[in-house]
Design an enzyme around this catalytic site. Sequence first.
Site, PDB file in Angstrom:
ATOM      1  N   ASP A 125      41.547  41.189  43.354  1.00 13.00           N
ATOM      2  CA  ASP A 125      41.004  41.293  44.711  1.00 13.00           C
ATOM      3  C   ASP A 125      41.139  42.729  45.207  1.00 13.00           C
ATOM      4  O   ASP A 125      42.160  43.111  45.778  1.00 13.00           O
ATOM      5  CB  ASP A 125      41.729  40.322  45.647  1.00 13.00           C
ATOM      6  CG  ASP A 125      40.938  40.071  46.917  1.00 13.00           C
ATOM      7  OD1 ASP A 125      39.846  40.663  47.083  1.00 13.00           O
ATOM      8  OD2 ASP A 125      41.403  39.268  47.749  1.00 13.00           O
ATOM      9  N   GLY A 126      40.104  43.506  44.945  1.00 14.60           N
ATOM     10  CA  GLY A 126      40.156  44.915  45.314  1.00 14.60           C
ATOM     11  C   GLY A 126      39.091  45.283  46.328  1.00 14.60           C
ATOM     12  O   GLY A 126      39.158  46.325  46.965  1.00 14.60           O
ATOM     13  N   LYS A 127      38.071  44.423  46.466  1.00 10.92           N
ATOM     14  CA  LYS A 127      36.954  44.687  47.378  1.00 10.92           C
ATOM     15  C   LYS A 127      36.413  46.089  47.159  1.00 10.92           C
ATOM     16  O   LYS A 127      36.142  46.825  48.093  1.00 10.92           O
ATOM     17  CB  LYS A 127      37.372  44.440  48.827  1.00 10.92           C
ATOM     18  CG  LYS A 127      37.903  43.013  49.026  1.00 10.92           C
ATOM     19  CD  LYS A 127      38.172  42.638  50.459  1.00 10.92           C
ATOM     20  CE  LYS A 127      38.549  41.169  50.603  1.00 10.92           C
ATOM     21  NZ  LYS A 127      39.789  40.767  49.931  1.00 10.92           N
ATOM     22  N   ARG A 128      36.237  46.449  45.880  1.00  8.67           N
ATOM     23  CA  ARG A 128      35.773  47.780  45.533  1.00  8.67           C
ATOM     24  C   ARG A 128      34.273  47.924  45.718  1.00  8.67           C
ATOM     25  O   ARG A 128      33.536  46.942  45.768  1.00  8.67           O
ATOM     26  CB  ARG A 128      36.142  48.091  44.082  1.00  8.67           C
ATOM     27  CG  ARG A 128      37.662  48.137  43.816  1.00  8.67           C
ATOM     28  CD  ARG A 128      38.329  49.221  44.648  1.00  8.67           C
ATOM     29  NE  ARG A 128      39.686  49.508  44.221  1.00  8.67           N
ATOM     30  CZ  ARG A 128      40.799  49.049  44.787  1.00  8.67           C
ATOM     31  NH1 ARG A 128      40.753  48.250  45.832  1.00  8.67           N
ATOM     32  NH2 ARG A 128      41.984  49.409  44.329  1.00  8.67           N
TER      33      ARG A 128
END
Lengths: 297, 297
Positions: free
Chosen positions: A105-108
């Site tokens: 979960d990095g929302k890159r």
Amino acid sequence: MAQVATESATTAFSDRLAAAVERKRSQLCVGLDPRVDLLPVELRGDPPADAVARFCRGIVDAVAPHAVAVKPQLAFFEALGAEGMRALEEVCAYARAAELLVIVDGKRGDIGSTGRGYAAAYLEGDAPLGDALTVNPYLGRDSLDPFLSACRRSGAGLFCLVKTSNTGGADVQDLALSDGRTVWMQVAKLVDEWGEELVGANGLSSVGAVVGATFPREVGEARRLMPRAVLLLPGVGEQGGTPADVARAFTSGPASGLVSASRSVIYAYRNGGGDWRASAGIEAARLRADVWAVSGW
Amino acid sequence: MAQVATESATTAFSDRLAAAVERKRSQLCVGLDPRVDLLPVELRGDPPADAVARFCRGIVDAVAPHAVAVKPQLAFFEALGAEGMRALEEVCAYARAAELLVIVDGKRGDIGSTGRGYAAAYLEGDAPLGDALTVNPYLGRDSLDPFLSACRRSGAGLFCLVKTSNTGGADVQDLALSDGRTVWMQVAKLVDEWGEELVGANGLSSVGAVVGATFPREVGEARRLMPRAVLLLPGVGEQGGTPADVARAFTSGPASGLVSASRSVIYAYRNGGGDWRASAGIEAARLRADVWAVSGW
């Protein structure tokens, strides 16, 4: 590890997910949000990154029978610097060895050459950290191309933010477009298009979407707009969503929704007392059963 | 290090930036995008993270007289795992010791408790990695609150993505709203509001905006919509933007625009030959002078 990597290179993420869901009869993803100040007392003597790694390994052991995936939240590992990243690598490998899918979960999201850096960091290479990554759509299709390539090449998955579980998401996601729809609905349409070429044997795409369980009506609408997407549904538990709120996510198949719960599972011991691992396992088992029941499968 | 941390805790980011711009007569930010395959041959024998750290230190030495800031791009460090994060820490400390401001390019953004993790990781603590961080607005105001708190408490800065330099940015940012404006214009309005309480002594806010130099007309419009924001302007050089394209950014003061160039500076040796440090210094000096001339200050 080598065997897991080989399997991930040959089978689409959505098909691996579907197989896990049917085998375990579970649509539960446990979020790993290791906040140092919330860790069990017995771990607090260790250096923070070691304590975080031990905690997450204990949670993995406890929830592995009940969940199909874990979702390490990068921010909490990054907050511990290089040692935190080493803990992340250890925890991801440990979870994959326990046959859990790992959704990083990095929302890159970044432009071309940089996006390739992120895809390489999280989804590719000899021993990729994760099976899937959460991404942010604000920079548009070309920013996601490197991730889509990783999906094609390595059997990775993506979950694109569409309608997030927080109230502030409305600031941008709920803006009204000239045709009467909202921004998030158009993003949902884009996600559906981006995922077209990545539909697996089970009819689900490896390009999924994040839709907050805190907005039940929108969950139904998201399902309609993205019929082939796996919906990753955070917001159950601490944020107020219930399993019943996400029932409509599952109309595209047993694996078409993944309920993501973090704090309510991993810190369950803080409410009930008792052993932290046992408490997490009990809460995961309970939530798995509740979600399976409302999913109608 | 301790002295830098103390100074950053007491002076607003926008005021520290303005002082640096006037002292150096420079509005140049050099992007540190260390791609292992593009590093000078003499560094390639080292382990990748060591090579990256040596390369970035060399670039810092070369550009420090000409630039006010460097912008390490997190993806390229993350791609190297824990060792990469250690290299990032080293490079950030090295740049701060060279009296360069450090803008950490992470394009982060996440809901509440997670956002606090990122703010802690990058902007706060005894020796924060950076002076400022790039953030993504898709999750709305509450996702940025932890970062805004860090700005108030620690004199940190933010640069919020508004209109990015890539063509795909149009997919979401250029969507037409019901009132005739575009999504990015509304985000600009939000950035202006979010930055209101963080206006420094020089009239500029510590909440800035990323606006691509590849869209000259939009640069002017962004300036109008966010009169107090420092505009961080990527896209000059490899992506096709020119200093003249961003002239309108500077109408709110000498420090109201920062031209960010990465590959055209740090890999200048690949075009002209010669020593890689010297080539980067020459290109930085040239670009600094060109930008200062068009800025009209």
